[in-house]
Structure formats: structure tokens, C-alpha cells
Design a protein around this motif. Structure first.
Motif, PDB file in Angstrom:
ATOM      1  N   GLU A  29       0.951  -1.414   0.276  1.00 46.15           N
ATOM      2  CA  GLU A  29      -0.019   0.374  -0.261  1.00 46.15           C
ATOM      3  C   GLU A  29       0.745   1.540  -0.143  1.00 46.15           C
ATOM      4  O   GLU A  29       0.012   1.895   0.093  1.00 46.15           O
ATOM      5  N   LYS A  30       2.718   0.462   0.016  1.00 44.40           N
ATOM      6  CA  LYS A  30       2.580   2.380  -0.174  1.00 44.40           C
ATOM      7  C   LYS A  30       2.460   3.383  -0.581  1.00 44.40           C
ATOM      8  O   LYS A  30       2.670   4.526  -0.624  1.00 44.40           O
ATOM      9  N   SER A  33      -0.890   4.857  -0.529  1.00 48.22           N
ATOM     10  CA  SER A  33      -0.828   5.909   0.857  1.00 48.22           C
ATOM     11  C   SER A  33       0.151   7.198   0.935  1.00 48.22           C
ATOM     12  O   SER A  33      -0.419   8.762   1.376  1.00 48.22           O
ATOM     13  N   GLN A  49       1.123  10.515   8.550  1.00 48.48           N
ATOM     14  CA  GLN A  49       0.885   9.065   7.839  1.00 48.48           C
ATOM     15  C   GLN A  49       2.321   8.092   8.608  1.00 48.48           C
ATOM     16  O   GLN A  49       3.053   8.757   9.132  1.00 48.48           O
ATOM     17  N   PHE A  53       1.581   3.124   7.329  1.00 50.95           N
ATOM     18  CA  PHE A  53       1.260   3.321   6.118  1.00 50.95           C
ATOM     19  C   PHE A  53      -0.245   3.998   5.956  1.00 50.95           C
ATOM     20  O   PHE A  53      -0.708   4.088   4.891  1.00 50.95           O
ATOM     21  N   ASN A  54      -1.335   3.812   7.467  1.00 59.14           N
ATOM     22  CA  ASN A  54      -2.299   4.357   7.937  1.00 59.14           C
ATOM     23  C   ASN A  54      -1.485   5.433   7.436  1.00 59.14           C
ATOM     24  O   ASN A  54      -1.101   6.404   7.845  1.00 59.14           O
ATOM     25  N   VAL A  55      -3.636   6.457   6.871  1.00 65.58           N
ATOM     26  CA  VAL A  55      -2.973   7.830   6.861  1.00 65.58           C
ATOM     27  C   VAL A  55      -4.106   8.792   7.526  1.00 65.58           C
ATOM     28  O   VAL A  55      -5.358   7.669   7.351  1.00 65.58           O
ATOM     29  N   THR A 143      -4.673   0.732   6.243  1.00 64.84           N
ATOM     30  CA  THR A 143      -4.051  -0.779   6.063  1.00 64.84           C
ATOM     31  C   THR A 143      -4.180  -1.827   5.493  1.00 64.84           C
ATOM     32  O   THR A 143      -4.838  -2.331   7.267  1.00 64.84           O
TER      33      THR A 143
END
Length: 478
Positions: A29-30, A33, A49, A53-55, A143
Motif C-alpha cells: 500500500e505504500k 498511501s 502517515q 502507511f495508515n493515513v 492498511t
């Protein structure tokens, strides 16, 4: 770029299209993200972030809503990446091809990514808007939800504080979810031991099953390709003294496996073929309603090595004994599965044979029971087990104000009563409730169909209605 001018809501589908240009399989997911971070910075929005890679993107309240409770709009950026037979799609680099047929949007023989890209598209459309009235907004995009909710497992409340959370990860319009199952993945491991033994053998392939989401569709009692293969192998082993040479089935822990294949050596090929033919007749009768596309192909091949007799028998015994499908039905809610398990994947990996079983339950005691059953069966067949990716159930909140508000808004908009329900599938709300215990939560979404399969599609008009509902709900949260 596909023409979105005549597809409403245009802004939502614009962002859904943009998301589908970026490879975003679970664990990869980078890129998406970083796209979300760039989106926020281009609009001078506060963004965070984290290391997985959660945003989190924050937007201030519009005029008159400054004192309103902050609202979290939440979804996950990853998708289940499955393609159908004959597809050359490369999920690592190819965009998802979106096809419109009347009110339906689908992909070209792959998953569409509506689960859960449509939630992210809603969030981006709100963040990008200049005419929607709303309280302070925090858009949370996590993610690896599809592979064990790894993103939300790593989340803290350091950068998020909303008192209302709108999870847009449900698949039936007008149904508001207020509770969900918890679960865990069980990995059962057999040491892979082979010996040289050559001769004439058979390659068996099961395909054509409908598969589907192991939470949403488990109640439909669709065929599980791995369990069917276990029954074939057991019948052949009892009557034709076979020896496995290779086995593989399933792709994702949360997808009912639609395909499985195995190669076997048999002293009596004709007897083995007769056993397979007998099971084909049985299966076609048993699954004539839910899986009438069932196909079993048998091909003669040369075998060079096989599993040891001990491993062969123990693995086949395990595949026969392990339960699958609905385990308990709820005694509180008619038609709701309380506990289930899905024998999702079997594969040769790192000199082992690994079987991944997804276990779900609204009751922790039932979850523990099933995990104990799996452990006992594994122990009796000389395998090892490991529990991974556990997540808690989301308990019903009797005093939820957002539930009451959502039902009221939906009724006023569309002139019909919404359904308040629970779901057997796992949602991130269970883990989010542990992180944000004082946050009032609800889950909803547009009509999505056949998720986690290459036939995934969505209703365009339903996406538009849910968009209108979301806008009105935000406006009413003053």
C-alpha cells in the motif's frame, strides 16, 4: 481515462478511478498511501502517515460547525486482488479496468476494489469539497485490513480524536451495522516430507465454484474447494491406496476457496478414477443450487516423488476431520451466524504444508472453542498450530446517538426505514473501539456484490444515494 461525466456522483467516481490507477493489494500500500499524503498536502490539509502507511487527513469545520464533535470517516486502502481464469492482469503494476454496464460498475475479470476503495473515494470527495457543510473531519484510511487488520492493529489515538466514527465498509445500502464478529487465523503446519517414487498418476483440479467473502457468504453454504478435495483424496486413499505428490488450494484467508488442485500417484489408476467420478456425482447433487458451475478435471501425468505414507495419511485425515462453514447460529438475532470457520488456503511453503483457517465469532467463548477443536485435530494428526491476526468483536451499544441520527436521516431522505443489524464479517470497528472507547460508531455503505471474487461489482445509483446520505448526515451533525 474513462468518461465519468455522466456517472454520478462524479467527484466520488473521479477519486475511485484515481485510486484504481494505483496497485494496492494488501501489504503493498505504500504507493496509494503516498498518494493520499500528496492529496492532503496539495490542499494544505493536516496529514499524518505512520510507519505501516495508515493515513489520517484532517479538515477544519465549515462555518457554524466549529463546536460540533469531530467526525471520523473511515475505510481501508487495500483490496483483495483476485483475477479470473484467463486474465493476464498484473496487480503489481496494472490499473484496474473499470467497466460500466447500465447501473453496474465492474472490472475486467478481476476484483474491482470497491471493497474498500469506494469508502476512500467518499472521504476524498468530502475533503476536496468546498460546498458541503460539515463538522471537523478526520479521514482515517488504514492498511492491510483484508489480511488481518494489520493497519488498525498498529494504530494509536495520538493523531485521531473524533467522537463519531462513520465506517464505510458495509456492502448493503440501507443496512446500518452496529456490531460485528471477532476472529483469528489459525495456521496448521505439517512438515513436508517426500520420497522418490515414480509412476503414472493423476492431476485433479476443482474449479468453477462461486467462492466469495468468508464472512458475508458463509451462511450460503457454498462449496469449499479444499474440503471437496479432502473428500476426493480420502475416498481415493481408502479404495485405491494413493499417495499425494502436490496439493494447493485457495488464495486469501477471507475468501471461500473456489479452486484446488492435487497430484496423486495410484497403484490402480482406474480405481482412483472411479472414486473421483463417484465424488463428482455426489458433489454435483449436493451443490446443484449454490455451486452449479462446479467442474472437476482429471489428467494423467507422470509422478517422480510423493509425500511419505505417514504424511499422506495424516494430511488427508486432517482435511476430512476439520470442520468448515457455519458452526453456530445466533440465538439472539434470526438469520445471523454466530460462529464459523473457513478452510481458506492450503499450500506448500518453506518446506511445510500450511493450512490457513479463518475463524469468526461474535462470542469469544465460541471462538476459543473452535480454535481448541482445530488444535486437537492438528495434534492428533501430528501437525502444529499457530494463532495469528486475532481481532475483537464490536459489541452493540444500546445508547448510540449516531445510530439514531443515521436511521432518522435515511428515512427522511428516501422515505423508507433503514435496517439496524449485526454482521458476521469482521470490521475494523472492533479494534477502533479499543483505541477510541468513547467514540460512537456505525458502519454503512452502498450495494456491493461478489466481493473478494473476480465478479465483484457495485451499483452506481446506490453509490449516489449513499453519497447523498453522507452529505446530509454530516450537515445534520451540527
Amino acid at each position: 481515462m474513462m468518461d465519468l461525466k455522466n456517472i454520478q456522483p462524479e467527484k466520488v467516481f473521479h477519486w475511485f478511478y484515481e485510486l484504481n490507477q494505483i496497485p494496492r493489494c494488501s501489504g503493498e500500500e505504500k504507493g496509494v498511501s503516498d498518494f493520499l499524503v500528496s492529496f492532503a498536502r496539495e490542499r494544505n490539509l493536516e496529514v499524518y502517515q505512520d510507519e505501516v502507511f495508515n493515513v489520517i487527513i484532517k479538515k477544519p469545520a465549515t462555518k457554524g460547525y466549529e463546536k460540533s464533535d469531530t467526525v471520523i470517516i473511515q475505510g481501508h486502502m487495500d483490496m483483495v486482488c483476485i483475477k479470473g481464469k484467463g486474465s493476464n492482469h498484473d496487480f503489481k503494476k496494472d490499473p484496474i479496468e473499470m467497466i460500466v454496464e447500465g447501473d453496474i460498475m465492474r472490472a475486467d475479470n478481476t476484483t474491482l476494489g470497491g471493497d474498500n476503495g469506494i469508502a476512500v473515494a467518499y472521504g476524498l470527495a468530502v475533503l476536496d469539497s468546498k460546498d458541503i457543510k460539515h463538522p471537523p473531519i478526520e479521514v482515517l484510511v488504514t492498511t492491510s485490513e483484508e489480511t488481518g487488520m494489520d493497519g488498525v492493529h498498529a494504530l494509536s489515538n495520538e493523531h485521531i480524536s473524533g467522537k463519531i466514527l462513520l465506517n464505510i465498509d458495509s456492502e448493503e445500502e440501507g443496512v446500518f451495522l452496529v456490531s460485528c464478529a471477532g476472529g483469528a487465523n489459525m495456521l496448521t503446519t505439517f512438515k513436508l516430507e517426500k520420497q522418490k517414487k515414480s509412476g503414472n498418476g493423476l492431476k485433479i483440479k476443482i474449479s468453477g465454484l462461486r467462492g466469495g467473502h468468508s464472512g458475508m457468504e458463509i451462511i450460503k453454504q457454498r462449496a469449499n474447494a479444499i474440503k471437496l478435495m479432502g473428500r476426493i483424496l480420502s475416498e481415493c486413499n481408502n479404495n485405491a491406496d494413493i499417495r499425494l505428490s502436490e496439493i494447493q488450494g485457495g488464495t486469501k484467508h477471507n475468501a471461500i476457496p473456489s479452486e484446488a488442485k492435487a497430484t496423486i500417484l495410484a497403484d490402480d489408476l482406474n480405481m482412483a478414477k472411479e472414486c473421483i467420478d463417484k465424488q463428482v456425482i455426489n458433489f454435483k447433487e449436493e451443490y446443484r443450487v449454490e455451486d452449479n458451475g462446479l467442474t472437476i478435471e482429471v489428467e494423467e501425468i507422470k509422478i517422480k516423488d510423493v509425500y511419505t505414507k505417514k504424511l499422506n495419511d495424516e494430511l488427508i485425515d486432517y482435511m476430512m476431520m476439520v470442520p468448515d462453514g457455519v458452526y453456530y447460529m445466533s440465538k439472539d438475532i434470526d438469520g445471523l451466524v454466530q460462529a464459523s470457520l473457513n478452510n481458506a488456503v492450503i499450500e506448500e511453503k518453506d518446506n511445510n504444508i500450511v493450512i490457513t483457517t479463518s475463524v469468526r465469532s461474535a462470542s469469544d467463548s465460541s471462538l476459543r472453542e473452535i480454535i481448541s477443536v482445530l488444535s486437537i485435530i492438528a495434534r492428533r494428526t501430528n501437525a502444529k498450530t499457530e494463532e495469528k491476526g486475532s481481532y475483537p468483536a464490536w459489541q452493540f451499544d444500546q445508547n448510540s446517538k449516531i445510530r439514531e441520527k443515521a436511521v432518522k436521516v435515511y428515512g427522511e431522505l428516501f422515505g423508507k426505514e433503514a435496517v439496524v443489524s449485526a454482521i458476521h464479517a469482521g470490521l475494523e470497528c472492533g479494534l477502533l473501539k479499543e483505541i477510541l472507547p468513547n467514540t460512537d460508531m456505525i458502519s454503512f455503505g452502498p450495494n456491493l456484490y461478489d466481493v473478494h471474487t473476480e465478479k465483484e461489482h457495485l451499483s452506481i445509483s446506490s453509490v449516489e444515494r449513499v453519497w447523498k446520505f453522507l452529505i446530509k448526515l454530516l450537515e445534520d451533525l451540527k
